[in-house]
Design an enzyme around this catalytic site. Structure first.
Site, short mmCIF file in Angstrom:
data_model
loop_
_atom_site.label_atom_id
_atom_site.label_comp_id
_atom_site.label_asym_id
_atom_site.label_seq_id
_atom_site.Cartn_x
_atom_site.Cartn_y
_atom_site.Cartn_z
N ALA A 50 0.84 -1.20 0.00
CA ALA A 50 0.00 0.00 0.00
C ALA A 50 0.87 1.25 0.00
CB ALA A 50 -0.92 0.00 1.21
N GLY A 51 2.06 1.11 -0.56
CA GLY A 51 2.97 2.27 -0.66
C GLY A 51 2.55 3.17 -1.81
N GLY A 54 1.42 1.05 -5.06
CA GLY A 54 0.23 0.23 -4.79
C GLY A 54 -1.01 1.08 -4.56
N ARG A 130 17.63 -0.65 -10.30
CA ARG A 130 16.55 -1.57 -9.90
C ARG A 130 17.14 -2.89 -9.41
NH1 ARG A 130 14.96 1.15 -14.62
NH2 ARG A 130 12.95 2.20 -14.54
N ASN A 137 13.86 -7.82 -2.15
CA ASN A 137 12.57 -7.97 -2.83
C ASN A 137 12.26 -9.40 -3.25
OD1 ASN A 137 12.20 -5.31 -2.35
ND2 ASN A 137 12.23 -4.62 -4.47
N VAL A 160 5.01 -6.07 -10.13
CA VAL A 160 5.50 -4.70 -10.32
C VAL A 160 6.84 -4.50 -9.61
CG1 VAL A 160 4.94 -2.24 -9.99
CG2 VAL A 160 3.11 -3.87 -10.51
N SER A 161 7.03 -5.20 -8.48
CA SER A 161 8.24 -5.01 -7.66
C SER A 161 9.50 -5.24 -8.49
CB SER A 161 8.23 -5.99 -6.49
OG SER A 161 6.99 -5.97 -5.83
N ASN A 162 10.52 -4.45 -8.22
CA ASN A 162 11.79 -4.53 -8.96
C ASN A 162 12.84 -5.39 -8.25
OD1 ASN A 162 11.62 -3.03 -11.39
ND2 ASN A 162 11.41 -1.15 -10.19
N ASP A 190 7.39 2.04 -19.58
CA ASP A 190 8.51 2.53 -20.39
C ASP A 190 8.02 3.05 -21.74
OD1 ASP A 190 10.17 1.70 -18.33
OD2 ASP A 190 10.45 -0.29 -19.20
N ARG A 193 6.51 6.45 -21.25
CA ARG A 193 7.57 7.47 -21.11
C ARG A 193 8.17 7.79 -22.48
NH1 ARG A 193 9.95 4.88 -15.50
NH2 ARG A 193 8.62 6.11 -14.12
N HIS A 217 13.26 -4.35 -18.16
CA HIS A 217 12.83 -3.11 -17.53
C HIS A 217 13.97 -2.57 -16.66
CE1 HIS A 217 10.33 -0.16 -15.57
NE2 HIS A 217 10.46 -0.73 -14.39
P1 NAI Z 1 6.91 1.98 -1.19
O1 NAI Z 1 8.03 1.83 -0.22
O2 NAI Z 1 6.17 3.26 -1.23
O3 NAI Z 1 5.84 0.82 -0.92
C1 NAI Z 1 6.17 -0.51 -0.75
C2 NAI Z 1 5.23 -1.10 0.26
O4 NAI Z 1 5.43 -2.52 0.33
C3 NAI Z 1 5.43 -0.57 1.69
O5 NAI Z 1 4.23 0.03 2.15
C4 NAI Z 1 5.81 -1.80 2.50
O6 NAI Z 1 5.30 -1.78 3.81
C5 NAI Z 1 5.16 -2.89 1.66
N1 NAI Z 1 5.71 -4.21 1.95
C6 NAI Z 1 7.01 -4.57 2.16
N2 NAI Z 1 7.08 -5.89 2.41
C7 NAI Z 1 5.82 -6.38 2.33
C8 NAI Z 1 5.26 -7.67 2.46
N3 NAI Z 1 6.00 -8.73 2.74
N4 NAI Z 1 3.92 -7.80 2.32
C9 NAI Z 1 3.15 -6.73 2.04
N5 NAI Z 1 3.61 -5.48 1.90
C10 NAI Z 1 4.95 -5.31 2.04
O7 NAI Z 1 7.48 1.61 -2.64
P2 NAI Z 1 6.82 1.97 -4.06
O8 NAI Z 1 7.35 3.25 -4.53
O9 NAI Z 1 5.36 1.76 -3.95
O10 NAI Z 1 7.47 0.83 -4.99
C11 NAI Z 1 7.10 -0.51 -4.81
C12 NAI Z 1 7.92 -1.42 -5.73
O11 NAI Z 1 7.54 -1.17 -7.10
C13 NAI Z 1 9.44 -1.18 -5.69
O12 NAI Z 1 10.13 -2.41 -5.75
C14 NAI Z 1 9.71 -0.34 -6.91
O13 NAI Z 1 11.04 -0.45 -7.35
C15 NAI Z 1 8.72 -0.97 -7.88
N6 NAI Z 1 8.36 -0.17 -9.04
C16 NAI Z 1 8.21 -0.85 -10.22
C17 NAI Z 1 7.81 -0.20 -11.36
C18 NAI Z 1 7.63 -0.96 -12.63
O14 NAI Z 1 7.42 -0.35 -13.68
N7 NAI Z 1 7.68 -2.29 -12.60
C19 NAI Z 1 7.57 1.26 -11.36
C20 NAI Z 1 7.73 1.87 -10.05
C21 NAI Z 1 8.11 1.16 -8.94
#
Ligand code: NAI
Length: 353
Positions: A50-51, A54, A130, A137, A160-162, A190, A193, A217
């Site tokens: 829910a960051g 999400g 990433r 991750n 989505v996670s990297n 991408d 963008r 990516h």
């Molecule tokens: P964020 O830090 O704002 O949110 C991540 C959330 O995951 C946090 O709220 C955290 O508490 C939660 N979390 C961690 N471990 C967990 C678990 N075991 N179970 C449930 N929740 C858990 O990070 P943000 O900015 O939302 O990015 C999230 C991921 O998405 C990153 O790995 C980032 O690199 C990736 N990302 C990928 C993109 C893509 O195009 N594929 C684009 C942008 C970000």
């Protein structure tokens, strides 16, 4: 799973003639805010994490009315419940009625989800790639995928996670999920963008641009296909010189890093919208072609890898790979991209998951 094939306006308008009574009402009583025609389908969508990404993703999914219920799950106590409630309180303001609920690590609440989006994990900070995120991750994504499938064995999962290509490969190889149900999201973002930078170079509306980014990516693994990009069907190379096209490609490749440097953390508006675009094509069975990270079995000359290629997205997940002919230079870039992602996948063998 019930699927509507009707195209809906992002704010719930079915189409102009259905909306005509609302328009008449609104013009007759200008101070009364009319509600849109609302459609319920029976979809349940879970977003894990829910960051920033999400929450934005859940918000976009709700506003597009893609589900009856969206569940937001996070490990941080109260975070998902708070964000879900805040978001649900925009329902009467934004004209949607998708129910949004939160869960602190209780996967029972996600049971029976049709689509699950995994955004949990660390984002990059300035100066990080990433790939730097893999150790932390990988454990998170594997654990989350296992928990999700216990409660929603039929779900289509979007990673989505990297580092996203490797996380998609990890989920595919450890979950036993059918390959069509596992989709990595990166190429849609991408490509968005890429189209934005092209529209800025051409000083034209972004929606007049068609183009795709394939490959990994990552800052050095993605391949913006400048040769095939068009402005409403006309190759962009007819308007832009080589130097400008190379700059557009270079800006696209570091598109995420540029934002990370400016904001101090990874971006979320475009990533969240990109996921919603993908989810919409699944739940409405739209058969859109998007670049997604999927399992390759010989396509583009690659096997035993998940990488970004154009795929048809519909109710079954990714339904077909569009295996079109690249020129020698593009094919060589794709092979280099695959090598880099394969090296990253090899790191998984060194981790205790
Ligand atoms: P964020 O830090 O704002 O949110 C991540 C959330 O995951 C946090 O709220 C955290 O508490 C939660 N979390 C961690 N471990 C967990 C678990 N075991 N179970 C449930 N929740 C858990 O990070 P943000 O900015 O939302 O990015 C999230 C991921 O998405 C990153 O790995 C980032 O690199 C990736 N990302 C990928 C993109 C893509 O195009 N594929 C684009 C942008 C970000």
């Amino acid at each position: 799973m019930s699927i509507s094939q009707t195209r809906y306006h992002p704010h719930g308008y079915k189409n102009w003639f259905v909306n005509l009574p609302n328009f008449t009402f609104a013009t007759g009583f200008r101070n009364i805010k009319t509600r849109t025609v609302v459609h319920h389908n029976r979809m349940k969508i879970t977003v894990v994490g829910a960051g920033a990404v999400g929450a934005t993703c859940a918000d976009n999914i709700a506003r597009r009315q893609l589900a009856q219920e969206v569940v937001l799950l996070d490990i941080k106590e109260g975070l998902s419940e708070g964000k879900a409630l805040d978001m649900f309180q925009t329902a009467t303001l934004c004209g949607f009625d998708t129910k949004i609920t939160g869960s602190t690590n209780d996967y029972a609440k996600t049971a029976g989800s049709d689509v699950v989006v995994i955004t949990s994990g660390l984002p990059r900070k300035p100066g990080m790639t990433r790939e730097d995120l893999i150790g932390t991750n990988a454990k998170i994504v594997k654990g989350v995928t296992d928990n999700i499938l216990q409660h929603s064995p039929e779900a289509i999962i979007i990673i989505v996670s990297n580092p996203m290509d490797t996380m998609t490969y990890l989920s595919l190889t450890t979950s036993g999920l059918a390959k069509n149900k596992l989709i990595g999201m990166g190429g849609i973002l991408d490509s968005a963008r890429f189209k934005t930078y092209l529209s800025l170079a051409l000083d034209c509306p972004p929606n007049d641009i068609h183009g795709a980014v394939i490959g990994g990516h990552g800052d050095t693994t993605m391949i913006p296909l400048t040769r095939l990009a068009t402005r409403n069907g006309v190759p962009v190379s007819q308007f832009l010189d080589d130097e400008t096209l190379q700059k557009v490609a270079a800006d696209t490749m570091v598109g995420g890093a540029t934002l990370t440097k400016l904001i101090g953390t990874s971006a979320w508006y475009a990533p969240g919208a990109a996921v919603a675009e993908l989810v919409e094509s699944i739940v409405r069975d739209q058969k859109h072609v998007f670049t997604c990270c999927v399992s390759l079995e010989g396509e583009y000359g690659q096997s035993d890898i998940c990488l970004g290629v154009p795929v048809v997205i519909g109710k079954n997940g990714w339904e077909a790979i569009i295996d079109y002919k690249l020129n020698d230079e593009e094919q060589a870039a794709f092979a280099r991209s695959a090598d880099a992602v394969r090296n990253m996948n090899d790191v998984l063998k060194t981790l205790e998951l």
